[in-house]
Design an enzyme around this catalytic site. Structure first.
Site, mmCIF file in Angstrom:
data_model
loop_
_atom_site.group_PDB
_atom_site.id
_atom_site.type_symbol
_atom_site.label_atom_id
_atom_site.label_comp_id
_atom_site.label_asym_id
_atom_site.label_seq_id
_atom_site.Cartn_x
_atom_site.Cartn_y
_atom_site.Cartn_z
ATOM 1 N N GLY A 69 14.096 -4.671 9.025
ATOM 2 C CA GLY A 69 14.744 -5.846 9.589
ATOM 3 C C GLY A 69 16.167 -6.045 9.118
ATOM 4 N N ALA A 111 15.401 0.682 6.290
ATOM 5 C CA ALA A 111 15.925 0.640 7.661
ATOM 6 C C ALA A 111 15.028 -0.238 8.520
ATOM 7 C CB ALA A 111 16.006 2.057 8.247
ATOM 8 N N CYS A 143 -14.709 -15.122 -11.073
ATOM 9 C CA CYS A 143 -15.832 -16.004 -10.728
ATOM 10 C C CYS A 143 -15.530 -16.882 -9.526
ATOM 11 C CB CYS A 143 -16.283 -16.836 -11.925
ATOM 12 S SG CYS A 143 -14.953 -17.420 -12.933
ATOM 13 N N ARG A 158 12.494 -2.424 -5.505
ATOM 14 C CA ARG A 158 13.663 -3.176 -5.969
ATOM 15 C C ARG A 158 13.890 -2.964 -7.461
ATOM 16 N NH1 ARG A 158 12.081 -7.574 -2.191
ATOM 17 N NH2 ARG A 158 13.899 -7.963 -0.891
ATOM 18 N N GLY A 208 17.812 -3.769 7.304
ATOM 19 C CA GLY A 208 18.470 -2.469 7.394
ATOM 20 C C GLY A 208 19.127 -2.191 8.734
#
Lengths: 314, 592
Positions: free
Chosen positions: B28, B26, B174, B123, B30
């Site tokens: 951007g 819920a 490294c 996902r 959503g």
């Protein structure tokens, strides 16, 4: 850290910096400041208008003026998300005001219930950009002519069922170098009889002709195709299609009957797509950042196609 | 005769009002999606999100206002949507979709699932749940001006995991510890340092000079000798508050001062001087310059830069943030740990200061806090309009699915500029499932290269099965004729196995392991390929994966569409070419 006091430049406060953080990281602080100093007029608070209003208010313009003479109907409540369900009978712009303002208290949102046709020229001239939705062809042509002369950015857009378009006229001297725009009048009055135009027809999105048909319907009937009069309006659409294609001297085959049942009412997801593209074009123009689309964007919601194309003299 | 309800055919409109759909996320995408669904006429919507509202969400997650900051996204999204559509039936879950409550049966309740996520793990998980339940899934993502939508249907299309996705970008030890050449190396080092001092200790996050650096040795024997010599922990000692109090007996201010100063000496002077003795490293590189606190202090604080502080400013900032973090830790009590958070000012100050000091030492231009926050916090810029477009496209694909028109579904890419064919939105035909997908193939199988004598059971569970293969609660059996259970998802059952090596169980070259995740209804057969010969810092390899290489930079014309995995995953966007029909490339990742 972000407070940089410059003469006549708006200051971005800590609060704005926090709220706009994710977009400042995309388009930069200077762009945000230009937005912050811009005033925009939005005509028409239907489905598309509401989307554009939301996008511009969230972007953080200085002021957004809503202009709409229509009343809230049962259909309006389904079409857009700014109008409360209890607002039936009220003016659509004024009914949308409260929720629009809540989106971002830092933007000055105003609403007027007048017909745009009744507004004098200098009403339009007080803005940095003007955005017209649900307007007649004549009004759009008039406002475009008036504004682009004064370096006011002009945008038009509509959604008809699964289809939608956006047009922009950023004038002759738009800052983003080498981008020439033409007037809406010129864009709509392309001569298709010339050899060059005929040759380019193959690569021309048919949406352009569909737009002519729908604008003519709106001019003739004073409204858009209505699901309540589907049979009657479908027939009229087919007729107008025939007339328009003939008058433009292009083949009647360009636009099959198919479109007819898919251009009724403003579809919410199509308003979201067109409103998103249109909103972003306004933001780009005001912030003077990133190449604008020239000069039409057409969206076909059935195919998922979104094309940008230029129509105008040569 | 065609009958319309609004824009839609009546049959479609009717099925919208009866079907149930699930929105995962819920944020951007959503918020935009919920609005579109409700206005289009969907009546039964369930939305789930584990997150709460932050002020930085408010530029695009328009269902939220300032007064909602801190509250549940799913809950507030529901309430706001009901405001403009009181007749909608919306259920909100403030929860993680990976919670076992949301099992295959749960997913089977829905006709359609739509993801609005910002991380790959979720996902992957939803992908498997939808495959198991055989429910169509609409995937999507955005980053900046770019976005993408696609449809996943078992047996018909590729699943989310059919195409290998580039794994999170990591840097060799490294480079971080000895020879940083870019700001990001210094920022990663600073975050490791934070954890060493205040957070959870991690053997993979060492900050002291790496004496076993192969590049530093003049001959291979030297490197080998150094490697064994450095088995002892030469790393910065995490000094507990108790140890401090005990060891110094000073009052608190002096105590903090002393320790912070001591650490600055160690990290930015002594360790650097040690690195300088590894002279081969500096034959072709600019040598680092150790900081001398005393010298800096004597020169005073004349350095004032509007956006980037001077070196002395960062020394003070480092000192100050260490003090603040120490007291945070103290307040939490014994055995406490801090978790680094980009939105916690002293934590962000600490990384800004430490990274900049290191950048200065290694002759890089220092960066502002704003820029460092982007890199350290994996922030992906986001705006309302991109999310609005993508959410609109999601609903349009959903309508096709509900009309039974799966063959007309497409992947659609949103570009920043129109391509050569004038397209801003590029629809592409969906690809069929990949025959040897390790998730959706009929009998998924992989080959993993590792050293059976050096890989622990817990490593197999956490790094390979969970992190790499996306399992949430794996169970593992050895195919040894006895069905020996190596890992059980039941808490505590196989804990005794954790620190044993795979070879302890008779696992060797050619062994096969059966890994299951019962929640995901997923079984994966793993062929073990034993090797003693892996690259430094690489602990396992999946055979058949393309080697990790830096992605090519996107072209100016934006022919390529690169979309990131969201701030919880890789820091860098990546590209991969996708075939001839569409002139863009996209890897499905993304952040709403």
């Amino acid at each position: 850290m972000i407070d940089m006091i410059e003469k006549e430049e708006p200051i971005i406060s800590e609060e704005e910096a926090a709220q706009y953080d994710r977009q400042i990281r995309l388009w930069g602080l200077d762009a945000q400041k230009r937005l912050r100093g811009s005033r925009v007029l939005l005509v028409g608070l239907g489905g598309l208008g509401a989307e554009v209003a939301k996008n511009l208010i969230l972007a953080g313009v200085k002021g957004l003026t809503l202009l709409d003479h229509e009343q809230v109907t049962e259909e309006s409540c389904r079409a857009q998300f700014l109008v409360p369900v209890t607002a039936r009978g009220q003016n659509r712009a004024q009914a949308s005001l409260e929720r629009a303002q809540y989106l971002n208290p830092m933007v000055e949102v105003r609403a007027y219930p007048d017909r745009p046709e009744d507004k004098p020229d200098d009403f339009f001239l007080q803005f940095d950009a003007v955005c017209l939705t649900g307007c007649s062809r004549d009004l759009m042509v008039r406002v475009d002519q008036l504004c682009s002369q004064r370096n006011i950015k002009v945008f038009c857009g509509d959604v008809y069922g699964y289809y939608g378009y956006m047009f922009s006229d950023l004038g002759k001297e738009h800052h983003y170098a080498l981008r020439i725009f033409c007037s809406l009048k010129e864009a709509l009055e392309v001569d298709w009889t010339s050899e060059k135009a005929k040759a380019s027809l193959k690569r021309t999105p048919v949406d352009y002709f569909l737009l002519h048909v729908l604008l003519k319907f709106r001019t003739d009937k004073g409204r858009d195709p209505d699901p309540q009069s589907f049979a009657e309006d479908s027939q009229l659409l087919r007729q107008i299609r025939d007339d328009v294609l003939e008058s433009l001297a292009v083949s009647g085959d360009l636009l099959s009957d198919d479109f007819v049942s898919y251009c009724f009412s403003e579809m919410s997801p199509v308003c979201a797509v067109v409103g998103g593209v249109l909103g972003q074009e306004v933001v780009k123009a005001l912030s003077q950042r990133d190449a604008p689309h020239r000069n039409f964007f057409f969206f076909d919601g059935r195919k998922g196609n979104g094309v940008v194309d230029y129509f105008g003299p040569n | 005769m065609v009958q319309l309800v609004g824009s839609l055919r009546k049959e479609l409109a009717d099925s919208l009002s009866s079907c149930r759909v699930l929105v995962v996320g819920a944020g951007g995408i959503g918020c935009e999606l919920l609005k579109n669904l409700v206005l289009t006429g969907f009546k039964n919507i369930e939305v789930i999100d584990l997150d709460t509202i932050d002020v930085s969400n408010l530029n695009r997650q328009f269902l939220f206002q300032k007064k909602h900051v801190g509250k549940s996204k799913a809950q507030v999204a529901k309430e706001s949507a009901l405001q403009f559509c009181p007749t909608a039936n919306i259920t909100a879950y403030h929860d993680s979709i990976m919670n076992p409550d949301y099992n295959v049966e749960f997913f089977r309740n829905f006709m359609l699932v739509m993801n609005a996520l910002d991380n790959r793990a979720a996902r992957n998980h939803v992908n498997r749940m939808c495959l198991a339940a055989d429910i169509p899934l609409i995937e999507s993502g955005t980053a900046g001006y770019l976005g993408q939508v696609t449809v996943i249907k078992k047996g018909l299309t590729e699943c989310y995991e059919c195409q290998p996705k580039p794994s999170q970008k990591t840097f060799p030890g490294c480079t971080i510890r000895n020879t940083p050449s870019e700001p990001i190396h210094c920022i990663v080092w600073a975050k490791y340092l934070f954890n060493q001092l205040f957070g959870e200790e991690d053997a993979d996050q060492e900050v002291s000079p790496d004496t076993a650096d192969p590049e530093a040795a003049w001959n291979p024997e030297e490197a080998a000798a150094r490697a064994t010599a450095s088995e002892k922990d030469g790393d910065i000692k995490r000094v507990s508050t108790k140890e401090w109090a005990r060891s110094t007996g000073y009052d608190s201010i002096k105590l903090f001062n002393k320790v912070a100063t001591r650490q600055i000496h160690q990290l930015f002077k002594d360790d650097i001087m040690y690195l300088l003795t590894m002279d081969k490293l500096w034959k072709k590189r600019k040598a680092p310059l150790p900081l001398d606190w005393q010298q800096l202090e004597n020169h005073g604080s004349g350095l004032k830069d509007q956006q980037v502080l001077g070196i002395w400013g960062y020394c003070k900032l480092f000192q100050h943030s260490v003090e603040t973090l120490r007291s945070q830790l103290e307040q939490k009590g014994d055995g406490a740990e801090l978790v680094w958070d980009k939105d916690d000012p002293p934590a962000m100050d600490f990384v800004t200061a430490a990274a900049n000091l290191r950048m200065h030492i290694f002759s890089m231009n220092m960066k502002s806090r704003f820029d460092i926050k982007s890199m350290a916090g994996n922030i992906i810029p986001a705006i309302a309009t991109t999310n609005a477009v993508i959410a609109g496209l999601i609903v349009l694909e959903g309508l096709k699915i509900l009309s039974g028109e799966l063959e007309s579904c497409r992947s659609i890419f949103l570009n920043k500029c129109p391509n050569l064919r004038k397209k801003l939105l590029v629809p592409c035909v969906l690809d069929p499932p990949s025959a040897n997908c390790y998730v959706c193939a009929s009998k998924p199988e992989v080959t993993v290269k590792l050293n059976v004598h050096k890989s622990m059971v817990v490593f197999l569970q956490d790094k390979i099965l969970k992190e790499r293969f996306g399992m949430v609660a794996p169970d593992v059996q050895i195919e040894d004729g006895k069905g020996t259970i190596l890992i059980s998802s039941e808490e505590g059952e196989t804990e005794a196995n954790n620190s044993k090596f795979l070879s302890d169980f008779g696992i060797r070259n050619g062994s096969r392991l059966q890994a299951d995740d019962f929640l995901q209804d997923y079984t994966l057969l793993i062929n073990v390929l034993h090797t003693e010969d892996l690259e430094k810092d690489v602990e396992f390899e999946v055979v058949g994966d393309a080697p990790d290489k830096a992605p090519p930079p996107p072209s100016n014309q934006e022919e390529t569409n690169s979309i990131t995995n969201g701030n919880k995953d890789s820091a860098q966007p990546s590209t991969s070419s996708k075939g001839l029909t569409c002139s863009h490339s996209a890897v499905m990742l993304a952040q709403p």
